[in-house]
Write a protein that holds these residues in place. Structure first.
Motif, PDB file in Angstrom:
ATOM      1  N   GLU A 302       0.826  -1.205   0.000  1.00  0.00           N
ATOM      2  CA  GLU A 302       0.000   0.000   0.000  1.00  0.00           C
ATOM      3  C   GLU A 302       0.865   1.262   0.000  1.00  0.00           C
ATOM      4  O   GLU A 302       0.513   2.257  -0.650  1.00  0.00           O
ATOM      5  CB  GLU A 302      -0.967   0.005   1.187  1.00  0.00           C
ATOM      6  N   ARG A 306       0.493   4.110  -2.829  1.00  0.00           N
ATOM      7  CA  ARG A 306      -0.241   5.329  -2.469  1.00  0.00           C
ATOM      8  C   ARG A 306       0.608   6.505  -2.023  1.00  0.00           C
ATOM      9  O   ARG A 306       0.230   7.658  -2.227  1.00  0.00           O
ATOM     10  CB  ARG A 306      -1.220   5.031  -1.336  1.00  0.00           C
ATOM     11  N   SER A 314      -1.201  10.116   1.410  1.00  0.00           N
ATOM     12  CA  SER A 314      -1.531   8.890   0.689  1.00  0.00           C
ATOM     13  C   SER A 314      -2.640   9.169  -0.313  1.00  0.00           C
ATOM     14  O   SER A 314      -3.695   9.701   0.043  1.00  0.00           O
ATOM     15  CB  SER A 314      -1.966   7.793   1.667  1.00  0.00           C
ATOM     16  N   ARG A 315      -2.400   8.808  -1.552  1.00  0.00           N
ATOM     17  CA  ARG A 315      -3.368   9.023  -2.618  1.00  0.00           C
ATOM     18  C   ARG A 315      -4.455   7.942  -2.593  1.00  0.00           C
ATOM     19  O   ARG A 315      -4.272   6.875  -2.009  1.00  0.00           O
ATOM     20  CB  ARG A 315      -2.668   8.984  -3.980  1.00  0.00           C
ATOM     21  N   SER A 349       2.682   4.740  -9.859  1.00  0.00           N
ATOM     22  CA  SER A 349       2.681   5.418  -8.564  1.00  0.00           C
ATOM     23  C   SER A 349       3.749   6.511  -8.540  1.00  0.00           C
ATOM     24  O   SER A 349       4.619   6.562  -9.427  1.00  0.00           O
ATOM     25  CB  SER A 349       2.943   4.410  -7.452  1.00  0.00           C
ATOM     26  N   SER A 408      -6.851   1.837  -3.934  1.00  0.00           N
ATOM     27  CA  SER A 408      -5.583   1.358  -3.372  1.00  0.00           C
ATOM     28  C   SER A 408      -5.741   0.870  -1.939  1.00  0.00           C
ATOM     29  O   SER A 408      -4.839   0.221  -1.406  1.00  0.00           O
ATOM     30  CB  SER A 408      -4.527   2.464  -3.421  1.00  0.00           C
TER      31      SER A 408
END
Length: 431
Positions: A302, A306, A314-315, A349, A408
């Protein structure tokens, strides 16, 4: 988003999802619809009526407070009441009855939607959560039905264009610096209970492959005697490899001209650049040992997907918070196979890790456990009853996963022996 805009968004998602369900069930004749193609899977007709039954339970009866449509069939379509292998023997609705039931429930659900107030004081209605939950539930069953189509024997009935070609050479690994990041979510309004709450995790530095393991790389493992060498396998994995007679990914077959794969009724040469698919956790683990690496943990996966070091946040998706488009990822059954590595450079990413969303679910080293502060909602049977069982995590979605269930933060899990799912993997190692 205004109430009316939310209604229109939900209605569009419900319509899109039902169109996919219809296409998957109308593609076969009635004999195939009621046949069990594998004891691992329900007959397609069970999935069809089950998604409608869940829609009735949550949208018609609970959210809408309406009278039951078919309370007498609740037990038949309770996923916990009967194992998949036993469902063909049940007095299930026949195809005509199931389709009529599906249509009747949808009419009532849309009427509930027309009158919904989305009261933030009621969690099921806040931001239309119950409707989003039902969309994701049906899409998850659509992916299950797609896996059933892959298991069926017979002439091809599904068609889709091939995935796009590779646009960028993607090799090697990416370094992810150590440090803290936010895992999970408190803000994604349709996120399910096991994705919550958001919490801070300190992840030591690690390397992760820039792309999933490909068919070409996996062939090298086979050619090197990977399936015949117990030193690469865990004790459980080796026992299962022997018991199940594993020699290659599911659906692979070899003749004098080399390896081929059966894909939805068609026999095709192996595309060496596509991510390997239909391998179980034990196969992924053995390959990782052979390659001198390991599978990523869930927190590592993760973070690689992200975390944006430029902003420290964090996206929602690797590429940002923007809803997935065809240029970002191979999702939604637009294609019937993974895309070659490098096909979606716009979906990478911030760290430069490719194809973490779509193509293949990725096996991870982690077990399925709750996040700190987890609360079951709206029912224990979605996540809580599975915690602590014999499950390994899968992340990222596949070519058969809809965008509604491909965040995500979305968490999937299955037994480590499962191969009929659209599962692959990528590798990691300590820094």
């Amino acid at each position: 988003m205004t109430t009316q805009d939310l209604r229109l968004t939900i209605a569009a998602e419900l319509e899109k999802t039902r169109a996919r369900t219809t296409a998957l069930t109308e593609a076969v004749d009635e004999a195939d619809l009621i046949r069990q193609h594998s004891p691992l899977m329900s007959p397609l007709i069970w999935d069809l009526a089950h998604v409608a039954n869940q829609e009735e339970l949550w949208l018609v009866r609970d959210v809408g407070g309406r009278d039951p449509v078919r309370q007498d069939i609740d037990e038949l379509y309770d996923a916990f009441k009967y194992a998949r292998k036993d469902r063909p023997a049940l007095p299930l609705l026949d195809p005509a009855q199931a389709r009529a039931y599906v249509a009747q429930v949808r009419d009532k659900a849309l009427d509930v939607l027309d009158h919904a107030t989305f009261d933030p004081q009621r969690r099921l209605l806040d931001n239309g959560f119950a409707f989003g939950m039902i969309v994701q539930h049906e899409q998850q069953h659509d992916e299950t039905m797609l896996a059933t189509h892959q298991l069926r024997i017979g002439d091809p009935v599904l068609n889709a264009p091939p995935p796009p070609p590779s646009q960028q050479r993607v090799t090697g690994e990416v370094f992810i610096p150590g440090g803290r990041f936010t895992m999970g979510t408190d803000t994604d309004v349709w996120a399910l209970d096991n994705e919550r709450p958001a919490h801070t995790v300190d992840v030591p530095a690690f390397h992760i492959d820039a792309a999933p393991v490909t068919n070409g790389q996996y062939q090298e493992f086979i050619a090197a005697g990977g399936y015949d060498s117990p030193q690469w396998w865990s004790s459980r994995g080796w026992a299962y490899r022997q018991k199940a007679g594993l020699v290659a990914p599911l659906y692979w077959q070899r003749d004098d001209s080399g390896w081929h794969v059966r894909q939805f009724g068609r026999i095709n040469p192996i595309n060496l650049d596509e991510p390997v698919v239909h391998v179980c956790y034990f196969e992924a683990e053995a390959f990782a040992n052979w390659a001198g690496k390991r599978l990523p943990t869930e927190a590592e996966w993760e973070k690689a997907a992200r975390f944006d070091p430029a902003t420290g946040r964090s996206r929602r998706f690797p590429w940002g918070d923007e809803t997935p488009e065809p240029r970002h990822a191979n999702l939604g059954q637009r294609h019937l196979s993974p895309a070659p590595v490098g096909a979606y450079p716009e979906g990478a990413s911030p760290a430069g890790v490719h194809q973490m969303i779509g193509d293949v679910w990725e096996w991870l080293a982690s077990d399925f456990d709750p996040y700190p502060g987890f609360t079951a909602f709206p029912y224990r049977e979605y996540s809580e009853v599975f915690f602590g069982g014999d499950y390994k995590m899968l992340r990222g979605g596949s070519f058969g996963t809809d965008a509604s269930a491909a965040r995500s933060t979305f968490r999937n899990w299955d037994h480590p022996i499962r191969r009929q799912i659209f599962s692959g993997f990528r590798l990691a190692r300590d820094a």
